[in-house]
Write a protein that holds these residues in place. Structure first.
Motif, PDB file in Angstrom:
ATOM      1  N   GLN A   1       0.847  -1.193   0.000  1.00 27.55           N
ATOM      2  CA  GLN A   1       0.000   0.000   0.000  1.00 27.55           C
ATOM      3  C   GLN A   1       0.882   1.241   0.000  1.00 27.55           C
ATOM      4  O   GLN A   1       1.666   1.440   0.924  1.00 27.55           O
ATOM      5  CB  GLN A   1      -0.898  -0.012   1.237  1.00 27.55           C
ATOM      6  CG  GLN A   1      -1.874   1.155   1.315  1.00 27.55           C
ATOM      7  CD  GLN A   1      -2.622   1.165   2.626  1.00 27.55           C
ATOM      8  OE1 GLN A   1      -2.073   0.805   3.673  1.00 27.55           O
ATOM      9  NE2 GLN A   1      -3.880   1.579   2.603  1.00 27.55           N
ATOM     10  N   PRO A   2       0.786   2.083  -1.056  1.00 30.34           N
ATOM     11  CA  PRO A   2       1.619   3.293  -1.084  1.00 30.34           C
ATOM     12  C   PRO A   2       1.422   4.135   0.176  1.00 30.34           C
ATOM     13  O   PRO A   2       0.309   4.252   0.692  1.00 30.34           O
ATOM     14  CB  PRO A   2       1.115   4.035  -2.332  1.00 30.34           C
ATOM     15  CG  PRO A   2       0.527   2.968  -3.192  1.00 30.34           C
ATOM     16  CD  PRO A   2      -0.071   1.966  -2.238  1.00 30.34           C
ATOM     17  N   LEU A   3       2.505   4.712   0.664  1.00 28.30           N
ATOM     18  CA  LEU A   3       2.430   5.535   1.874  1.00 28.30           C
ATOM     19  C   LEU A   3       1.429   6.683   1.697  1.00 28.30           C
ATOM     20  O   LEU A   3       0.761   7.080   2.641  1.00 28.30           O
ATOM     21  CB  LEU A   3       3.820   6.094   2.202  1.00 28.30           C
ATOM     22  CG  LEU A   3       3.948   6.846   3.530  1.00 28.30           C
ATOM     23  CD1 LEU A   3       3.663   5.923   4.708  1.00 28.30           C
ATOM     24  CD2 LEU A   3       5.335   7.469   3.666  1.00 28.30           C
ATOM     25  N   SER A   4       1.304   7.165   0.455  1.00 25.81           N
ATOM     26  CA  SER A   4       0.375   8.260   0.182  1.00 25.81           C
ATOM     27  C   SER A   4      -1.085   7.827   0.292  1.00 25.81           C
ATOM     28  O   SER A   4      -1.981   8.673   0.356  1.00 25.81           O
ATOM     29  CB  SER A   4       0.630   8.832  -1.211  1.00 25.81           C
ATOM     30  OG  SER A   4       0.528   7.822  -2.197  1.00 25.81           O
ATOM     31  N   ASP A   5      -1.354   6.494   0.307  1.00 26.59           N
ATOM     32  CA  ASP A   5      -2.725   5.991   0.411  1.00 26.59           C
ATOM     33  C   ASP A   5      -3.083   5.528   1.813  1.00 26.59           C
ATOM     34  O   ASP A   5      -4.260   5.278   2.100  1.00 26.59           O
ATOM     35  CB  ASP A   5      -2.934   4.808  -0.548  1.00 26.59           C
ATOM     36  CG  ASP A   5      -2.963   5.236  -2.008  1.00 26.59           C
ATOM     37  OD1 ASP A   5      -3.111   6.448  -2.258  1.00 26.59           O
ATOM     38  OD2 ASP A   5      -2.833   4.369  -2.884  1.00 26.59           O
ATOM     39  N   VAL A   6      -2.093   5.390   2.681  1.00 29.60           N
ATOM     40  CA  VAL A   6      -2.335   4.820   4.010  1.00 29.60           C
ATOM     41  C   VAL A   6      -3.383   5.629   4.774  1.00 29.60           C
ATOM     42  O   VAL A   6      -4.265   5.068   5.437  1.00 29.60           O
ATOM     43  CB  VAL A   6      -1.012   4.752   4.808  1.00 29.60           C
ATOM     44  CG1 VAL A   6      -1.280   4.413   6.277  1.00 29.60           C
ATOM     45  CG2 VAL A   6      -0.072   3.735   4.190  1.00 29.60           C
ATOM     46  N   HIS A   7      -3.332   6.929   4.666  1.00 34.04           N
ATOM     47  CA  HIS A   7      -4.231   7.805   5.428  1.00 34.04           C
ATOM     48  C   HIS A   7      -5.668   7.726   4.930  1.00 34.04           C
ATOM     49  O   HIS A   7      -6.598   8.049   5.678  1.00 34.04           O
ATOM     50  CB  HIS A   7      -3.715   9.246   5.314  1.00 34.04           C
ATOM     51  CG  HIS A   7      -4.438  10.226   6.193  1.00 34.04           C
ATOM     52  ND1 HIS A   7      -4.313  10.253   7.564  1.00 34.04           N
ATOM     53  CD2 HIS A   7      -5.306  11.231   5.885  1.00 34.04           C
ATOM     54  CE1 HIS A   7      -5.048  11.226   8.064  1.00 34.04           C
ATOM     55  NE2 HIS A   7      -5.666  11.833   7.068  1.00 34.04           N
ATOM     56  N   PHE A   8      -5.883   7.273   3.695  1.00 32.90           N
ATOM     57  CA  PHE A   8      -7.196   7.392   3.066  1.00 32.90           C
ATOM     58  C   PHE A   8      -7.927   6.067   2.854  1.00 32.90           C
ATOM     59  O   PHE A   8      -9.122   6.076   2.588  1.00 32.90           O
ATOM     60  CB  PHE A   8      -7.052   8.100   1.711  1.00 32.90           C
ATOM     61  CG  PHE A   8      -6.382   9.435   1.802  1.00 32.90           C
ATOM     62  CD1 PHE A   8      -7.060  10.536   2.289  1.00 32.90           C
ATOM     63  CD2 PHE A   8      -5.055   9.599   1.428  1.00 32.90           C
ATOM     64  CE1 PHE A   8      -6.447  11.774   2.398  1.00 32.90           C
ATOM     65  CE2 PHE A   8      -4.424  10.818   1.520  1.00 32.90           C
ATOM     66  CZ  PHE A   8      -5.122  11.919   2.011  1.00 32.90           C
ATOM     67  N   ASP A   9      -7.233   4.953   2.943  1.00 32.85           N
ATOM     68  CA  ASP A   9      -7.855   3.661   2.661  1.00 32.85           C
ATOM     69  C   ASP A   9      -8.428   3.084   3.951  1.00 32.85           C
ATOM     70  O   ASP A   9      -7.717   2.493   4.751  1.00 32.85           O
ATOM     71  CB  ASP A   9      -6.832   2.700   2.048  1.00 32.85           C
ATOM     72  CG  ASP A   9      -7.502   1.512   1.381  1.00 32.85           C
ATOM     73  OD1 ASP A   9      -8.645   1.185   1.763  1.00 32.85           O
ATOM     74  OD2 ASP A   9      -6.884   0.910   0.477  1.00 32.85           O
TER      75      ASP A   9
END
Length: 799
Positions: free
Chosen positions: A265-273
């Motif tokens: 999971q891209p670090l940029s997606d961790v906050h939103f998924d």
């Protein structure tokens, strides 16, 4: 010339103060709302993007492909972390971290021992985690910090908390009153948005020393508190790494490998998924962005309506200017200068509003991320300048074209038609757009509030009220101490029940797995959830037994109480028929008899469906004591519990939390969204009221003589109010017919994210329309009543 434009603009605004105040206040509110929303969105979108090479950083997550569907797991095993660092050349760095909630830490500062319970900001971390992420160091003890056992890194805030200074390298803090940790580094306090905001990092080798089981080698040791992060090499493909992980599944999980599918999971997606524990969906941010845009739109519509309504008063001025030689272009830029001046003043007012509301934004988001200094960041200043330019262009262009195009002769004779100043039809359309936006926001707010109320008031299948939980010391696992604490507490009549547990029935507890029933050859096709509690667990939470009995206090014999959902999944309909049957819990390896069946209860939030569950005793995993108390004298009850606690654990910090407060945290995101939408809906309504006031002002100005004639002919105040009220009743009705289906569709999609939700009934939509209708009638009625009470002689004498 430009200076002249602004001098005239300032003079006109001074003369028409009420017009200027309405416009500045309306635009200021709209721009303040837009800026607050921008700050909120920027905060979330920038989470962890300050990390160098964040586009090469990933979190390892897991999809469990079970027979009944896919379960998403944000955690991973340490064994996999080790394999990733050894077996994959495409991975440059690997880091592992494990959350450590409710830990007792103490320090000797100035000859005095300070003890604290740290609930959420402590974690075990390996050296790879320190290497993979970028940290700002105040001091550190060399490049290798967490490779040795019993070492720890603190943030500056924690160093000051424990020692009163940041110069703490080489000093020690004590973990759970048993082991000393040597401080090897001090970090600067984190001031950028991050989901990895820990203040204390204990070396992972410390955990290996304290826990002598073989968890480091177990690929199945997966918990939502353990996370693996990787940084891939430049030019490598994350999809190729995922394929390699899948092909090596048999090596890690044997014959069960088909169930395990790891993803990067891209670090940029961790906050939103949100499937893997993300904090907020991106779609919510885009909805809020739309709200901010609409606030600017309705504020600009106000400006247009008020400006064109004001045009009647300025008709002679424009006519004289044209007769004296002013060109259409000069008049156009004159009005645009006035618009610019109003907008700049409104932006200053907006900043004042924002500064006042920043603490509220921190309260809504449960952070301290928003502060005065943010208003001077490049992104915020750029957004505000862009908003000013957009408002000037959108709000000023049309009125400037209309006013600069006046016929000078008609203007001087006061014979301008409504078409020449924009027409009633255009104003009706603009007001209708405002009403549509306001009704959508009001209906949306009603749905959010009702759904949140539903969450808080729905029966969870157990009684969470008046139950507090106290974290148990990790240093003492003696059963006799626990028994003594229970007995001491129960001596007080206001303490009704005491139970030892892992967590409450509804929690984020992730234990569970496969199950085998009644000595069947095959494991069941579904997974179950485990809840660990002693013989008083059911009594403390007043869980309803459908058949059988509660657990009994036994040292060796395993007993199970199952919920109704598990009974049905096992193909049994009569709870009496399942009593005495054998059950094997795959996660724990325990085998025993089913002695009771309880009514199904919610194991997590109402966002998720009820799952099959088994309750059994597992004393080694108990981490809390749950106490049912009499709340009629709450202070006395807490004091009694504290007295019993200090008797059993004199060197431990007493800390407690109400179970219903824990459960309320399930809905923090919904609470936050409700607060934001409700606040901006109120702003939109206030701006809309200003627009309605401007519209009715224009109509009253147009019909001043008509009102006078009607009064002379015997019309009452109510007749005149009715004359104008019909006009706005039609506008509200048209707006409702357009807004209702839009709001219904949007909120229906939002509600579909929850397993348990309210029904979106007609009265909710109707309530939104009625609220806007009442606000409209009050706003319009105020101005019309003033006009209706005017002396008709003055009305007829007006030119």
């Amino acid at each position: 010339m430009l200076k002249n434009y602004f001098q005239i603009a300032a003079r006109n605004l001074k003369i028409n103060r009420s017009y200027a105040i309405l416009n500045i206040f309306g635009l200021g509110l709209g721009m303040a709302g837009a800026v607050l929303i921008f700050l909120f969105i920027q905060f979330h979108l920038s989470t962890d993007r300050h990390q160098p090479d964040f586009d090469r950083m990933y979190k390892v997550v897991l999809d469990l492909h079970l027979d009944e569907g896919v379960e998403h797991e944000s955690g991973s095993a340490y064994a996999l972390s080790t394999a990733l660092s050894q077996d994959y050349s495409q991975i440059e760095k690997v880091g592992f971290i494990s959350k450590l909630p409710n830990v007792t830490l103490s320090a000797n500062s100035g000859g005095k021992v300070k003890r604290f319970i740290e609930k959420e900001n402590v974690a075990y971390a390996d050296q790879g985690y320190i290497n993979i992420f970028s940290f700002d160091w105040i001091k550190n003890n060399g490049s290798i910090l967490l490779s040795e056992p019993f070492t720890v890194v603190l943030s500056e805030k924690m160093a000051l908390k424990y020692f009163g200074t940041s110069d703490v390298i080489g000093k020690t803090i004590r973990l759970n009153n048993t082991n000393d940790l040597r401080i090897v580094g001090v970090l600067k306090d984190q001031n950028k948005p991050t989901d990895l905001d820990f203040n204390i990092y204990i070396s992972l080798p410390t955990l290996k020393k304290l826990d002598l089981t073989n968890w480091p080698e177990q690929y199945g040791w997966i918990s939502s508190k353990n996370f693996t992060f990787v940084k891939k090499t430049k030019g490598s493909n994350s999809a190729d790494i995922e394929k390699a992980l899948k092909s090596n599944g048999t090596k890690y999980y044997g014959e069960n490998s088909k169930y395990y599918q790891h993803k990067l999971q891209p670090l940029s997606d961790v906050h939103f998924d949100e499937r893997y524990g993300g904090q907020i969906r991106r779609s919510i941010l885009w909805v809020l962005a739309g709200v901010g845009f609409f606030l600017l739109i309705i504020a600009s519509i106000n400006f247009i309506n008020l400006a064109t309504a004001q045009a009647l008063k300025r008709a002679k001025e424009i006519g004289i200017r044209k007769v004296l030689g002013s060109t259409k272009g000069q008049l156009f830029w004159q009005f645009m200068a006035e618009t610019a001046l109003v907008t700049v003043l409104a932006s200053v007012l907006a900043l004042i509003f924002v500064m006042i509301l920043l603490p509220s934004l921190n309260n809504w988001t449960h952070t301290k991320a928003f502060h005065f200094g943010m208003l001077f960041q490049f992104e915020v200043v750029s957004f505000l300048l862009l908003a000013v330019m957009v408002v000037i262009g959108f709000a000023g262009f049309y009125p400037a074209v209309i006013i600069s195009g006046f016929n000078p002769i008609a203007a001087l004779k006061s014979k301008l038609s409504t078409q020449q100043i924009g027409g009633i039809g255009l104003r009706r359309s603009l007001i209708t757009v405002q009403l549509i936006i306001a009704q959508i926001l009001v209906i949306g707010t009603l749905v959010l509030v009702l759904q949140l109320k539903f969450f808080k008031n729905t029966d969870l299948g157990f009684d969470q009220n008046a139950v507090i939980t106290i974290p148990l010391p990790k240093s003492d696992t003696l059963q006799k101490t626990k028994d003594a604490l229970r007995n001491d507490m129960l001596q007080y009549p206001d303490i009704k029940s005491v139970s030892y547990q892992y967590e409450a029935p509804a929690s984020n507890m992730g234990f569970g797995g496969s199950v085998r029933f009644d000595n069947r050859a095959e494991w069941e096709k579904f997974v179950i959830r485990d809840r660990f509690g002693d013989e008083n667990y059911l009594q403390t939470y007043k869980m309803q037994l459908l058949a059988g009995r509660s657990l009994m206090k036994r040292d060796s014999v395993v007993e199970f109480v199952i919920n109704e959902e598990l009974m049905k999944r096992l193909g049994v309909r009569d709870p009496q028929l399942i009593l005495g049957k054998q059950l094997e819990d795959g996660a724990s390896g325990f085998k025993g008899d089913i002695v009771g069946v309880v009514k199904s209860f919610h194991l997590k939030s109402l966002q998720e469906a009820v799952e099959p569950c088994v309750i059994f005793a597992n004393p080694k995993l108990y981490k809390e004591v749950a106490v049912k108390i009499d709340t009629r004298n709450l202070a006395q009850s807490i004091q009694h519990i504290n007295q019993a606690w200090q008797k059993s654990y004199p060197d431990e910090v007493f800390s407690y939390e109400f179970v219903d407060e824990k459960i309320a945290k399930f809905y923090e995101k919904e609470e936050q969204l409700t607060s934001l939408i409700r606040s901006f809906a109120m702003v939109a309504i206030l701006i809309c009221c200003l627009g309605l006031y401007g519209m009715v002002s224009f109509m009253v100005t147009q019909k001043t003589k008509e009102i006078g004639v009607r009064k002379v002919l015997g019309a009452s105040v109510s007749n005149i109010v009715s004359l104008f009220g019909k006009e706005f009743l039609i506008l509200v009705t048209v707006a409702f017919c357009i807004a209702s289906p839009i709001a219904w569709y949007a909120m229906k999609n939002w509600l579909n994210h929850f397993a348990y939700r309210i029904d979106l009934e007609w009265w909710i939509l109707a309530s939104g329309g009625i609220i806007i209708l009442l606000i409209t009638l009050i706003t319009v009625g105020y101005k019309v009543v003033i006009a209706a009470l005017m002396n008709p002689v003055k009305s007829l004498a007006s030119e």
